[in-house]
Scaffold this motif. Sequence first.
Motif, mmCIF file in Angstrom:
data_model
loop_
_atom_site.group_PDB
_atom_site.id
_atom_site.type_symbol
_atom_site.label_atom_id
_atom_site.label_comp_id
_atom_site.label_asym_id
_atom_site.label_seq_id
_atom_site.Cartn_x
_atom_site.Cartn_y
_atom_site.Cartn_z
ATOM 1 N N ALA A 96 0.859 -1.750 -0.073
ATOM 2 C CA ALA A 96 -0.018 -0.301 0.262
ATOM 3 C C ALA A 96 0.571 1.367 -0.436
ATOM 4 O O ALA A 96 0.550 1.857 -0.651
ATOM 5 C CB ALA A 96 -0.570 -0.379 1.408
ATOM 6 N N ALA A 113 -2.268 5.974 0.390
ATOM 7 C CA ALA A 113 -2.353 4.070 -0.324
ATOM 8 C C ALA A 113 -2.393 3.772 -2.126
ATOM 9 O O ALA A 113 -3.076 4.782 -2.589
ATOM 10 C CB ALA A 113 -3.417 2.858 0.698
ATOM 11 N N TYR A 114 -1.651 3.373 -2.994
ATOM 12 C CA TYR A 114 -1.554 2.586 -3.749
ATOM 13 C C TYR A 114 -1.352 4.217 -5.070
ATOM 14 O O TYR A 114 -1.787 3.726 -6.242
ATOM 15 C CB TYR A 114 -2.967 2.088 -4.380
ATOM 16 C CG TYR A 114 -2.345 0.657 -3.663
ATOM 17 C CD1 TYR A 114 -1.945 0.201 -3.445
ATOM 18 C CD2 TYR A 114 -3.607 0.585 -2.876
ATOM 19 C CE1 TYR A 114 -1.896 -1.548 -2.742
ATOM 20 C CE2 TYR A 114 -4.143 -0.249 -1.636
ATOM 21 C CZ TYR A 114 -3.123 -1.317 -1.513
ATOM 22 O OH TYR A 114 -2.504 -2.555 -1.046
ATOM 23 N N CYS A 156 -7.414 11.019 0.113
ATOM 24 C CA CYS A 156 -6.697 9.493 0.220
ATOM 25 C C CYS A 156 -5.954 9.206 -0.680
ATOM 26 O O CYS A 156 -5.897 7.845 -1.259
ATOM 27 C CB CYS A 156 -8.767 8.740 0.026
ATOM 28 S SG CYS A 156 -9.335 9.339 1.093
ATOM 29 N N ARG A 165 -4.538 -0.027 2.905
ATOM 30 C CA ARG A 165 -5.108 1.138 2.899
ATOM 31 C C ARG A 165 -5.684 1.569 3.633
ATOM 32 O O ARG A 165 -5.481 2.717 3.953
ATOM 33 C CB ARG A 165 -6.201 1.071 1.751
ATOM 34 C CG ARG A 165 -6.909 1.558 1.065
ATOM 35 C CD ARG A 165 -8.256 1.094 0.290
ATOM 36 N NE ARG A 165 -8.280 0.218 -0.408
ATOM 37 C CZ ARG A 165 -7.128 -0.462 -1.611
ATOM 38 N NH1 ARG A 165 -7.414 1.017 -1.998
ATOM 39 N NH2 ARG A 165 -7.664 -1.149 -2.335
ATOM 40 N N GLY A 184 -4.020 5.349 3.485
ATOM 41 C CA GLY A 184 -4.877 5.752 2.735
ATOM 42 C C GLY A 184 -5.544 6.785 2.892
ATOM 43 O O GLY A 184 -5.102 8.320 2.584
ATOM 44 N N SER A 197 -9.598 -6.682 -1.315
ATOM 45 C CA SER A 197 -8.848 -5.220 -1.387
ATOM 46 C C SER A 197 -10.422 -4.905 -1.359
ATOM 47 O O SER A 197 -11.565 -4.619 -1.305
ATOM 48 C CB SER A 197 -8.011 -4.537 -2.026
ATOM 49 O OG SER A 197 -7.702 -3.686 -1.768
ATOM 50 N N GLN A 198 -10.461 -3.583 -0.372
ATOM 51 C CA GLN A 198 -10.975 -2.475 -0.361
ATOM 52 C C GLN A 198 -12.442 -2.603 -0.275
ATOM 53 O O GLN A 198 -13.922 -2.472 -0.971
ATOM 54 C CB GLN A 198 -11.506 -1.414 -1.344
ATOM 55 C CG GLN A 198 -12.629 -0.352 -2.003
ATOM 56 C CD GLN A 198 -12.550 0.686 -1.104
ATOM 57 O OE1 GLN A 198 -11.387 0.893 -0.092
ATOM 58 N NE2 GLN A 198 -13.338 1.569 -0.563
#
Length: 448
Positions: free
Chosen positions: A78, A388-389, A385, A293, A297, A219-220
Amino acid sequence: MAEHVMATVDTPGGDTGSKQLVYRDEALEIERVCIDTIARTVPTPFYCYSSDAIRTAYLTLSAALKPVGASVCFAVKANANLSVLGLLADLGSGMDIVSGGELERALVAGVPGSKIIFSGVGKKRSEIARALEVGIHQINVESEAELDAVIDVAGALGVRAPVALRVNPDVDAGTHAKISTGKKEDKFGIAVQDIPALYTKAFAAPELDPVGLAVHIGSQILDLSPYRAAYSRIADLVRLLRSQGLPIRRLDLGGGIGIRYDHGTSADVGEYAMIVRETVRNLDCELTVEPGRWLVGPAGVLVTEVLYVKKTADRLTVIVDAGMNDLMRPAIYGAVHPVLPLKQDRQGNSHTYQIAGPVCESSDIFGTYRDLPPLRSGDRLAFGCAGAYGASMASTYNGRDLAAEVLVDGDRFRVIRRRQTTEALLALEDETEWQVSSHSPTDLRHAC
């Protein structure tokens, strides 16, 4: 393209970071640092993270999980920045890694091998060897072929490898298809019905120390009910294996707890802890969860500058200097990150803009946003946000520099990754000496 409203400071992410992003005197601050002040020192685009938001998220999750005895290993994929990893390590977090590179980052950040879990479907033998050399907590094995590789490597090193078998429970996490990992058609894990025979094989191998099972369904995840389904299947599997005389000491429950990229409610970690308690707590196993995340995030933003405002018959398009190479999620998943102007407009004027990056791809679109103030060249925006990523998925596509990363702590900030410039990247391509193949033409045909 989805339309998104974001023109206030009521930032998304639930309790995991929104309070660290506020307007004071019409200027957007992260903790107690004006983001425009950072932008006068660090060229846009750049990522900016709140230390306090990360600490708050980690402590909130740890407190929720303490009654069920579950420890936290941060999913390094992440956000792999050394300063972020070090901050989490100082709080007591372990690490969940998926490559040899992430292993080295975790070690440099001060995390001992005994607090690192090695996940992922494609571990090289050299990576497995390095993990065993540093005393890895466990290797999550995802196939019989990988199990055989671990046996070979451990045997060559003369050590016992701690392994957990990753189960594919065939549970739909209800998330985007490209981040689903727990359905039978996904590439991850081992089918439930194949686990008993493979665990028996692991238990019989003197090179292995089979410690338990692992699962990660995606994920998410915002609707937590798939966790209950997956963990219930794992609990049944534990009971089956134990009935066959096979010991199970650990359960790795994976990660995937979702955040909101809009004004909705994020996943409730208290509810998540309750699901853990009601499904696997009574199995008397050492429990680990692997969030990524959720921890970082909402703690981050991607700061960008408006280059041009392009007017067409049906829309206003704002071209910014951040592109899909800096924030891949909109292009890959159709995700829409919230946007905040760095300066508030008190006059109440608002416009609808499509925001696009400079990359030569039609997919380099961040979204369409209503209720933004009038924008012009030189104005700055923050995509929320983005902790993350963002940086972890960034690339140099179109010959673009890798953006810098900045960490804020109270009223101070520092660059935690310098911009990787074109000059630095070109240096990697300095000419090297030609090497002549030693194969004859016949040998070469056979080799290919």
